[in-house]
Design a protein around this motif. Sequence first.
Motif, short mmCIF file in Angstrom:
data_model
loop_
_atom_site.label_atom_id
_atom_site.label_comp_id
_atom_site.label_asym_id
_atom_site.label_seq_id
_atom_site.Cartn_x
_atom_site.Cartn_y
_atom_site.Cartn_z
N CYS A 63 0.80 -1.22 0.00
CA CYS A 63 0.00 0.00 0.00
C CYS A 63 0.83 1.27 0.00
O CYS A 63 0.39 2.31 -0.49
CB CYS A 63 -0.93 0.01 1.21
SG CYS A 63 -2.23 -1.26 1.17
N ILE A 66 3.95 3.13 -3.61
CA ILE A 66 3.72 4.25 -4.51
C ILE A 66 3.70 5.59 -3.76
O ILE A 66 4.34 6.56 -4.21
CB ILE A 66 2.42 4.04 -5.32
CG1 ILE A 66 2.59 2.82 -6.24
CG2 ILE A 66 2.06 5.28 -6.13
CD1 ILE A 66 1.35 2.47 -7.03
N ILE A 252 -3.50 4.40 -14.50
CA ILE A 252 -3.23 2.99 -14.22
C ILE A 252 -2.95 2.31 -15.55
O ILE A 252 -3.87 2.01 -16.31
CB ILE A 252 -4.42 2.32 -13.50
CG1 ILE A 252 -4.72 3.05 -12.19
CG2 ILE A 252 -4.11 0.85 -13.24
CD1 ILE A 252 -5.89 2.48 -11.44
N TRP A 259 -2.33 -5.89 -17.68
CA TRP A 259 -3.11 -6.45 -16.57
C TRP A 259 -2.82 -7.94 -16.41
O TRP A 259 -2.82 -8.46 -15.28
CB TRP A 259 -4.61 -6.20 -16.78
CG TRP A 259 -5.21 -6.95 -17.94
CD1 TRP A 259 -5.29 -6.53 -19.24
CD2 TRP A 259 -5.79 -8.25 -17.90
NE1 TRP A 259 -5.90 -7.48 -20.02
CE2 TRP A 259 -6.22 -8.55 -19.22
CE3 TRP A 259 -6.02 -9.19 -16.90
CZ2 TRP A 259 -6.85 -9.75 -19.56
CZ3 TRP A 259 -6.65 -10.39 -17.23
CH2 TRP A 259 -7.06 -10.66 -18.54
N TYR A 262 0.51 -8.09 -14.46
CA TYR A 262 0.29 -7.83 -13.04
C TYR A 262 -0.31 -9.06 -12.36
O TYR A 262 0.13 -9.46 -11.28
CB TYR A 262 -0.66 -6.65 -12.84
CG TYR A 262 -0.22 -5.35 -13.46
CD1 TYR A 262 1.12 -5.04 -13.62
CD2 TYR A 262 -1.16 -4.41 -13.87
CE1 TYR A 262 1.51 -3.84 -14.18
CE2 TYR A 262 -0.78 -3.20 -14.44
CZ TYR A 262 0.55 -2.93 -14.60
OH TYR A 262 0.93 -1.73 -15.15
N ARG A 380 5.70 3.79 -13.33
CA ARG A 380 4.42 3.56 -12.65
C ARG A 380 3.97 2.12 -12.85
O ARG A 380 3.45 1.49 -11.92
CB ARG A 380 3.37 4.53 -13.17
CG ARG A 380 2.03 4.45 -12.45
CD ARG A 380 1.08 5.50 -12.96
NE ARG A 380 1.61 6.83 -12.77
CZ ARG A 380 1.10 7.93 -13.32
NH1 ARG A 380 0.04 7.84 -14.11
NH2 ARG A 380 1.65 9.11 -13.09
N SER A 381 4.18 1.60 -14.04
CA SER A 381 3.80 0.21 -14.31
C SER A 381 4.57 -0.75 -13.41
O SER A 381 4.00 -1.69 -12.84
CB SER A 381 4.08 -0.12 -15.78
OG SER A 381 3.87 -1.49 -16.04
N ALA A 383 5.87 -0.03 -10.51
CA ALA A 383 5.42 0.17 -9.13
C ALA A 383 4.11 -0.57 -8.87
O ALA A 383 3.91 -1.16 -7.81
CB ALA A 383 5.26 1.65 -8.84
N ILE A 384 3.22 -0.55 -9.85
CA ILE A 384 1.95 -1.27 -9.71
C ILE A 384 2.22 -2.77 -9.64
O ILE A 384 1.60 -3.50 -8.86
CB ILE A 384 1.00 -0.94 -10.88
CG1 ILE A 384 0.55 0.52 -10.76
CG2 ILE A 384 -0.21 -1.86 -10.88
CD1 ILE A 384 -0.26 1.00 -11.93
N TYR A 385 3.18 -3.23 -10.45
CA TYR A 385 3.52 -4.66 -10.41
C TYR A 385 4.01 -5.05 -9.01
O TYR A 385 3.59 -6.07 -8.46
CB TYR A 385 4.59 -4.99 -11.45
CG TYR A 385 5.04 -6.43 -11.40
CD1 TYR A 385 4.32 -7.42 -12.06
CD2 TYR A 385 6.15 -6.81 -10.65
CE1 TYR A 385 4.71 -8.75 -11.98
CE2 TYR A 385 6.54 -8.14 -10.57
CZ TYR A 385 5.82 -9.10 -11.25
OH TYR A 385 6.20 -10.42 -11.16
N THR A 387 3.32 -3.61 -6.25
CA THR A 387 2.21 -3.51 -5.31
C THR A 387 1.38 -4.78 -5.30
O THR A 387 1.11 -5.35 -4.25
CB THR A 387 1.33 -2.29 -5.65
OG1 THR A 387 2.11 -1.09 -5.54
CG2 THR A 387 0.15 -2.19 -4.71
N VAL A 388 0.96 -5.23 -6.49
CA VAL A 388 0.13 -6.44 -6.54
C VAL A 388 0.96 -7.67 -6.18
O VAL A 388 0.44 -8.67 -5.66
CB VAL A 388 -0.51 -6.61 -7.93
CG1 VAL A 388 -1.43 -5.44 -8.25
CG2 VAL A 388 0.53 -6.76 -9.04
#
Length: 439
Positions: A63, A66, A252, A259, A262, A380-381, A383-385, A387-388
């Motif tokens: 959480c 980012i 996103i 997706w 991820y 950002r991509s 960072a999202i990876y 995160t999940v």
Amino acid sequence: MSTGEPSPTSTRRTVAAVFLAGIAVFLVLYETQGLLPAIRDAYGIDGPTASLTVSATNVAMACFLIPFSMLAPRIGHARQIGAGVIVAAILALILPFTPTPELLIVVRFLQGVAIASVPATAMAYLSLRLPPAALPGAIGVYIAGNTIGGLCSRLLTGLASEFLGWHGGLAFTAVVSLIFGLIVVWLLRHDLFSTARSRAVVDTDTVDSNPTDTDPTLTEAADPSADGDAVRGGDKTDDGGAGSAQPPRRAIPLRGGLWRIYLTGFLCMIVFGGSFTMLGTRLQQDPWRLSEGAVALFFLIYLVGTVVTTYYGRLATKFSRTRITLAGMVIALAGAGLTLVDSLVVIIIGMSLLTAGFFLGHTGASAAASAARPGVDSTRSAAIYLTVYYLGTSLGAWLSAVLFSGFAWPGVVGMCAASLIAVLVLTLTGAPIGFRKRN
């Protein structure tokens, strides 16, 4: 700060600081994973509740990755790294003295918040402080620090618990982490006391001009083209030779089948995190009843991942990411099946195969998430990876405990098999999307 290139001494100091920071925070990230049976018995709680001491830390880390990456340019990257390692270690020192399981879980969550400050910042800090020629090697050193810290988090805590009890094991790991943290602060002392506002301006300008330098997963493949298909074809849309025209970036990024990438990392981490979380509980029951120290030695299997990621670049020059991922999932499925056999030798072989398969899938997915794509912010991509990815760890740790309580080890293997088959389906159905060469 000088406008010229940093001296060799300054470069070595920066690399050493980030390397030790990675060890310090990852040393306390998984410290309760091998102690779940002892924690469960000490507090009189069930397995799923005890597993929250692992899940809470990873949820917090996911959480806050980012937000911390956005905060660092404002307060200074070095200050954020220094504060993170010290706070994480201090919270680790509190853990052995928590009187209730609820408070233990809360402290573990706060640890995750502190830990997140380092991986969210370290890559960007290296890119700001080092000359381009030194950056790839420095990032490799940082990743090695993460790996060493993650392994020692399980190994040192378990071995220390053999002689000091689980409270002493946690305290021992916390002291080691604090020592590393103090060394990090000393190495970063010149940047820690620089003007925060001027550092923020410099950091922001540099990050904006070099967005891929802050990518936290770009170097997981040894070869820059390790995920050749993904790098070449993240999006089937062609710019028609316009060159300067770029699609608008989305908040996103999901273009080019991102997706699926991820979700691949999420599912792979459910398998890896879940299986290793409950492995110790299984081995401390009949027919083996191994001690915490003996169970800790099983985490050396994690080194299989180091070998796999080292050679991933060579594999990627011969095979596509799709084929490597498919092979990895099949290998992991075979390994999960072998762990059903009540033989320590067979379990070691099975967990080694599962680990190898996991890293084949994760390394390719992380490289694909950070690959350049039209209209996609690769930082950002990535960072999202991440995160999940850590959310997958959290869910895997908790869900495996629930399934183990109801169905013993076959329940955990069933969870692993379902997740691995889901990755196979994702990879097969998504092969034409985002993996073809662009015209």
